[in-house]
Scaffold this motif. Structure first.
Motif, PDB file in Angstrom:
ATOM      1  N   TRP A   1       0.842  -1.207   0.000  1.00  0.00           N
ATOM      2  CA  TRP A   1       0.000   0.000   0.000  1.00  0.00           C
ATOM      3  C   TRP A   1       0.871   1.249   0.000  1.00  0.00           C
ATOM      4  CZ3 TRP A   1      -0.936   4.512   2.483  1.00  0.00           C
ATOM      5  CH2 TRP A   1      -2.151   5.154   2.232  1.00  0.00           C
ATOM      6  N   LEU A   2       1.902   1.271   0.822  1.00  0.00           N
ATOM      7  CA  LEU A   2       2.793   2.432   0.883  1.00  0.00           C
ATOM      8  C   LEU A   2       3.493   2.650  -0.456  1.00  0.00           C
ATOM      9  CD1 LEU A   2       4.333   1.873   4.426  1.00  0.00           C
ATOM     10  CD2 LEU A   2       2.830   3.770   3.752  1.00  0.00           C
ATOM     11  N   ALA A   3       3.919   1.571  -1.105  1.00  0.00           N
ATOM     12  CA  ALA A   3       4.569   1.695  -2.414  1.00  0.00           C
ATOM     13  C   ALA A   3       3.587   2.261  -3.450  1.00  0.00           C
ATOM     14  CB  ALA A   3       5.104   0.347  -2.868  1.00  0.00           C
TER      15      ALA A   3
ATOM     16  N   LEU B   1       1.565   7.039  -6.621  1.00  0.00           N
ATOM     17  CA  LEU B   1       0.574   8.078  -6.915  1.00  0.00           C
ATOM     18  C   LEU B   1       1.122   9.463  -6.570  1.00  0.00           C
ATOM     19  CD1 LEU B   1      -2.690   6.374  -5.609  1.00  0.00           C
ATOM     20  CD2 LEU B   1      -1.963   6.659  -7.991  1.00  0.00           C
ATOM     21  N   LEU B   2       1.887   9.526  -5.505  1.00  0.00           N
ATOM     22  CA  LEU B   2       2.474  10.802  -5.103  1.00  0.00           C
ATOM     23  C   LEU B   2       3.506  11.273  -6.117  1.00  0.00           C
ATOM     24  CD1 LEU B   2       2.492  12.952  -2.927  1.00  0.00           C
ATOM     25  CD2 LEU B   2       4.123  11.568  -1.644  1.00  0.00           C
ATOM     26  N   ALA B   3       4.229  10.344  -6.711  1.00  0.00           N
ATOM     27  CA  ALA B   3       5.183  10.714  -7.762  1.00  0.00           C
ATOM     28  C   ALA B   3       4.460  11.274  -8.978  1.00  0.00           C
ATOM     29  CB  ALA B   3       6.021   9.492  -8.161  1.00  0.00           C
ATOM     30  N   LEU B   4       3.276  10.723  -9.270  1.00  0.00           N
ATOM     31  CA  LEU B   4       2.500  11.208 -10.405  1.00  0.00           C
ATOM     32  C   LEU B   4       1.798  12.527 -10.090  1.00  0.00           C
ATOM     33  CD1 LEU B   4       0.786   7.858 -11.510  1.00  0.00           C
ATOM     34  CD2 LEU B   4       2.812   8.936 -12.525  1.00  0.00           C
ATOM     35  N   LEU B   5       1.430  12.720  -8.829  1.00  0.00           N
ATOM     36  CA  LEU B   5       0.696  13.920  -8.424  1.00  0.00           C
ATOM     37  C   LEU B   5       1.288  14.431  -7.112  1.00  0.00           C
ATOM     38  CD1 LEU B   5      -1.711  15.739  -9.203  1.00  0.00           C
ATOM     39  CD2 LEU B   5      -3.150  14.277  -7.773  1.00  0.00           C
TER      40      LEU B   5
END
Length: 235
Positions: free
Chosen positions: A132-134, A139-143
């Motif tokens: 889940w963390l990965a 998603l954080l890298a994308l946004l």
């Protein structure tokens, strides 16, 4: 099975029920239905990272995700569950200017109905698994936008918030505890006493130099009052 469950927990194991059965008894189908019902009754298997089905992330808000030329918007739905594997293969994300991670499932569903503009909500499933963390990190890298993180006003909730917040900190992005301050603990009618594990965890949290001031004040208040609470009462 109990010894295997303890070893699984202590070793950070994660996987499906057949994975656990293989480790516990040497065969993927060695644990029968009656034993699984007993385990379900006495343990929160999802929090122990023993899943029944493919692990998913629950999302809400005006979020657009892309896989190559394919695009999907989830804002017209109350919320949506997508497999972690599929999300880690996403190539684009757009829309929100803030992520909001919410630990309590009821609170997540309630807030998903009336999110602030520009906010994408994600259910933060207790102590999140490495997978889940990965996925959230992808998603954080994308946004790469700031985050609110909301968890229970208890020592475990503070620890969970810090674990999730570390994803933002490692990328140099801001995150803040949201509706996790002393005022929520003081106002709630819940009166759950701290146990020995809570006191040990509070000591470890207060020893952290990077503990956000809001959470440090909450930890101090829990120690002073000897009580904790669940965020469902106010989020």
């Amino acid at each position: 099975m109990l010894q295997a469950l303890a070893d699984w927990h202590d070793g950070g194991g994660e996987g499906g029920r057949r994975d656990f059965s293989l480790r516990a008894l040497g065969a993927t189908k060695a644990i029968g239905d009656a034993d699984w019902r007993w385990l379900d009754t006495n343990f929160d298997l999802e929090r122990l990272r023993i899943t029944s089905f493919a692990p998913v992330a629950w999302l809400a808000g005006n979020l657009q995700l892309g896989w190559g030329e394919h695009r999907m918007r989830i804002g017209h739905l109350h919320f949506m569950a997508l497999s972690l594997t599929d999300l880690r293969q996403a190539t684009a994300a757009a829309g929100p200017t803030r992520w909001w991670l919410i630990e309590n499932r009821t609170s997540f569903e309630r807030q998903a109905s009336a999110l602030p503009p520009g906010t994408a909500a994600v259910w933060l499933p207790g102590r999140p698994t490495a997978a889940w963390l990965a996925t959230m990190d992808h998603l954080l890298a994308l946004l790469p936008v700031p985050a609110w993180i909301s968890a229970d006003a208890d020592p475990a909730g503070v620890d969970i918030a810090c674990t999730a917040g570390a994803l933002w900190a490692r990328r140099g992005l801001p995150w803040e505890p949201h509706r996790m301050d002393v005022s929520q603990l003081a106002a709630t009618a819940q009166d759950w006493p701290l146990n020995d594990h809570d006191h040990r965890l509070l000591a470890a949290l207060l020893a952290r130099a990077d503990l956000p001031p809001v959470l440090r004040a909450l930890c101090d208040a829990m120690l002073r009052t000897g009580r904790k609470a669940e965020q469902e009462a106010w989020v």
